[in-house]
Enzyme design. Structure first.
Site, short mmCIF file in Angstrom:
data_model
loop_
_atom_site.label_atom_id
_atom_site.label_comp_id
_atom_site.label_asym_id
_atom_site.label_seq_id
_atom_site.Cartn_x
_atom_site.Cartn_y
_atom_site.Cartn_z
N SER A 91 35.51 -4.90 -28.04
CA SER A 91 36.22 -3.89 -27.07
C SER A 91 35.34 -3.30 -25.60
CB SER A 91 35.83 -2.75 -28.38
OG SER A 91 36.36 -2.94 -29.11
N LYS A 94 37.93 -2.73 -23.39
CA LYS A 94 38.90 -1.81 -22.59
C LYS A 94 38.81 -1.40 -21.83
CE LYS A 94 39.18 -0.94 -28.28
NZ LYS A 94 38.86 -0.63 -29.45
N TYR A 216 46.52 -8.28 -27.08
CA TYR A 216 44.78 -7.50 -27.28
C TYR A 216 43.77 -8.69 -28.03
CZ TYR A 216 42.07 -3.91 -29.64
OH TYR A 216 41.08 -3.64 -30.00
N TYR A 268 32.87 5.75 -28.87
CA TYR A 268 33.54 5.85 -29.87
C TYR A 268 33.07 7.78 -30.31
CZ TYR A 268 34.96 1.31 -29.96
OH TYR A 268 35.16 0.08 -29.60
N VAL A 286 32.26 -4.82 -31.08
CA VAL A 286 31.66 -5.70 -31.87
C VAL A 286 31.60 -7.45 -31.83
CG1 VAL A 286 33.12 -4.15 -33.88
CG2 VAL A 286 34.20 -6.17 -32.86
O1 DON Z 1 40.13 -4.71 -32.32
C1 DON Z 1 39.26 -4.37 -32.62
O2 DON Z 1 39.23 -4.38 -34.21
C2 DON Z 1 38.35 -5.80 -32.06
N1 DON Z 1 39.24 -6.43 -31.40
C3 DON Z 1 36.91 -5.18 -31.50
C4 DON Z 1 37.22 -3.58 -31.84
C5 DON Z 1 35.08 -3.60 -31.06
O3 DON Z 1 34.80 -4.20 -30.21
C6 DON Z 1 35.26 -2.44 -31.80
N2 DON Z 1 33.78 -2.19 -30.50
N3 DON Z 1 32.05 -1.26 -31.24
#
Ligand code: DON
Length: 432
Positions: A91, A94, A216, A268, A286
């Site tokens: 993320s 983003k 994505y 978030y 993540v």
């Molecule tokens: O879309 C997802 O769930 C992961 N590719 C990225 C989510 C993420 O990194 C949330 N952040 N803390």
């Protein structure tokens, strides 16, 4: 991959200050190294949290890794621990993809597809505004998938190539995909597909759901290290110019809009608390990475894979909280009285109606112009000429320049034809 628990001061690329114009010197004192080390040592013992496993490949990450890097907007970098260890950006991509979309389409067009409001919900929430069908913001998955769909290109491969090139420009090196993590998310990313289909049915997705999610997933699987993240963040902090390559990656407006959304939504449902405790625009992923930045000053990248229940790296949050609190980095920190923009003032004689000349200095912003004009325009009431000398001014922001020009236009010449307010600008810092 460097061991996480190695002493941060071991002679290695880690813990060194690096400047583009000079080789690192072992003798030079490294105050930044000491600052990073003090934070690093306090946080190292934290073992809370879990490595993300909902994307199975991420669970293979060594949980003990820990790295931090800081890049100044002037192009100096400082690193410690596992700052060169690669992990997937997830993320943290983003805000940078949001910046690319803004650069391509502008704020008005982008915001017909995705909102700018904090959701107060987890990153994978089903978040679509009732009336507009827009995801609440581009930092949560729903909004990020919509943002990716806006990037130029008909196929996922075309879109991803634009993203790969853009994020590489932010990092100042060619970034590549961790194919194993990508495949792992393709296999398990049904919730993201569901979010994409919902946005499609609401009319806010700009491509097919398959194209948007595939691009994505590839974007999230790009490999980076903490140093890359620091430089990417420093590029935003520096108004869109990469501090190492000096390439302009996005415009100043786009950098500002992006930092604004990182401030309100980057962490978030922990964004409000983050703003109080740390006070730096940030984004977590993540994969264990976090970017944070202080506008006009520096970018920071942290890496440590164990996450808290909001999906933010436990040690990354702790390092940034510690750094911010110990070194007063909160962006709303009250600064000591800044250097006055008014330097030496000289009078032609002893009488109040004699001509006055004021030497201005520094980087003049709106507030500085307001201060200069409030302090000095009363001089005009006594009838002499006031000269504002910009010879020692390094820069005048456009809003400040506008105030000076308005003041000049408002201070009419005397009957003798003498100009009452003179802007002496030998270096043309006021522009036209
Ligand atoms: O879309 C997802 O769930 C992961 N590719 C990225 C989510 C993420 O990194 C949330 N952040 N803390």
């Amino acid at each position: 991959m460097p061991a996480s628990d190695q002493a941060p001061h071991t002679p290695s690329p880690q813990g060194r200050a690096q400047h583009p114009d000079s080789s690192p010197s072992a003798e030079r004192p490294k105050p930044l190294h000491l600052a990073l080390n003090s934070v690093f040592e306090r946080v190292r013992s934290l073992k809370d949290g879990e490595v993300a496993s909902y994307i199975p490949e991420l669970a293979r990450e060594n949980p003990d890794q820990m790295g931090i890097a800081l890049a100044s907007v002037r192009g100096t970098t400082h690193e410690m621990g596992d700052s060169a260890a690669e992990f997937t950006i997830q993320s943290v991509s983003k805000p940078f993809v949001f910046a690319l979309a803004l650069e391509q389409l502008g704020l008005a067009e982008v915001t017909t597809h995705v909102g700018l409001e904090p959701s107060g919900e987890p990153f994978n929430a089903i978040s679509l505004e009732e009336a507009s069908g827009r995801p609440l913001n581009p930092m949560i998955n729903a909004g990020a998938i919509v943002t990716t769909s806006l990037i130029t290109g008909d196929t996922a491969a075309d879109k991803f190539e634009v993203i790969r090139r853009g994020l590489s420009a932010f990092a100042g090196r060619t970034l590549t995909v961790d194919e194993a993590v990508f495949e792992s998310e393709v296999e398990t990313g049904d919730r993201n597909r569901a979010l994409a289909y919902l946005a499609k049915s609401a009319g806010t997705l700009a491509s097919s759901a398959e194209v948007a999610t595939r691009a994505y997933f590839r974007q999230c699987a790009m490999g980076v290290n903490a140093r890359d993240l620091a430089i990417m963040a420093a590029t935003l902090a520096g108004g869109g110019v990469n501090p190492i390559t000096r390439e302009r990656v996005v415009s100043e407006n786009v950098a500002r809009w992006t930092m604004a959304v990182m401030t309100s939504c980057g962490m978030y449902d922990a964004s409000g608390e983050w703003l109080v405790r740390v006070g730096l625009p940030a984004k977590s992923g993540v994969g264990g990475g976090i970017v944070a930045l202080q506008p006009e000053q520096f970018g920071i990248g942290t890496f440590s894979p164990r996450l808290n229940d909001r999906g933010n790296s436990v040690r990354g949050v702790a390092m940034l909280e510690e750094l911010s609190q110990r070194f007063g980095l909160h962006m709303l920190e009250h600064r000591a009285e800044p250097l006055s923009p008014i330097g030496e003032i000289s009078r032609a004689g002893d009488s109040a109606d004699d001509d006055v000349s004021a030497h201005l200095r520094g980087d003049l912003k709106f507030g500085d112009a307001e201060h200069v004009l409030t302090e000095l325009l009363p001089e005009l009431e006594s009838g002499g000429t006031l000269t504002l000398d910009f010879g020692a001014v390094t820069r005048v922001g456009a809003p400040a320049a506008r105030l000076f020009r308005w003041a000049e236009a408002g201070a009419r010449p005397t009957d003798a034809g003498k100009r009452r307010l003179v802007l002496h600008d030998p270096e043309h810092v006021l522009g036209d």
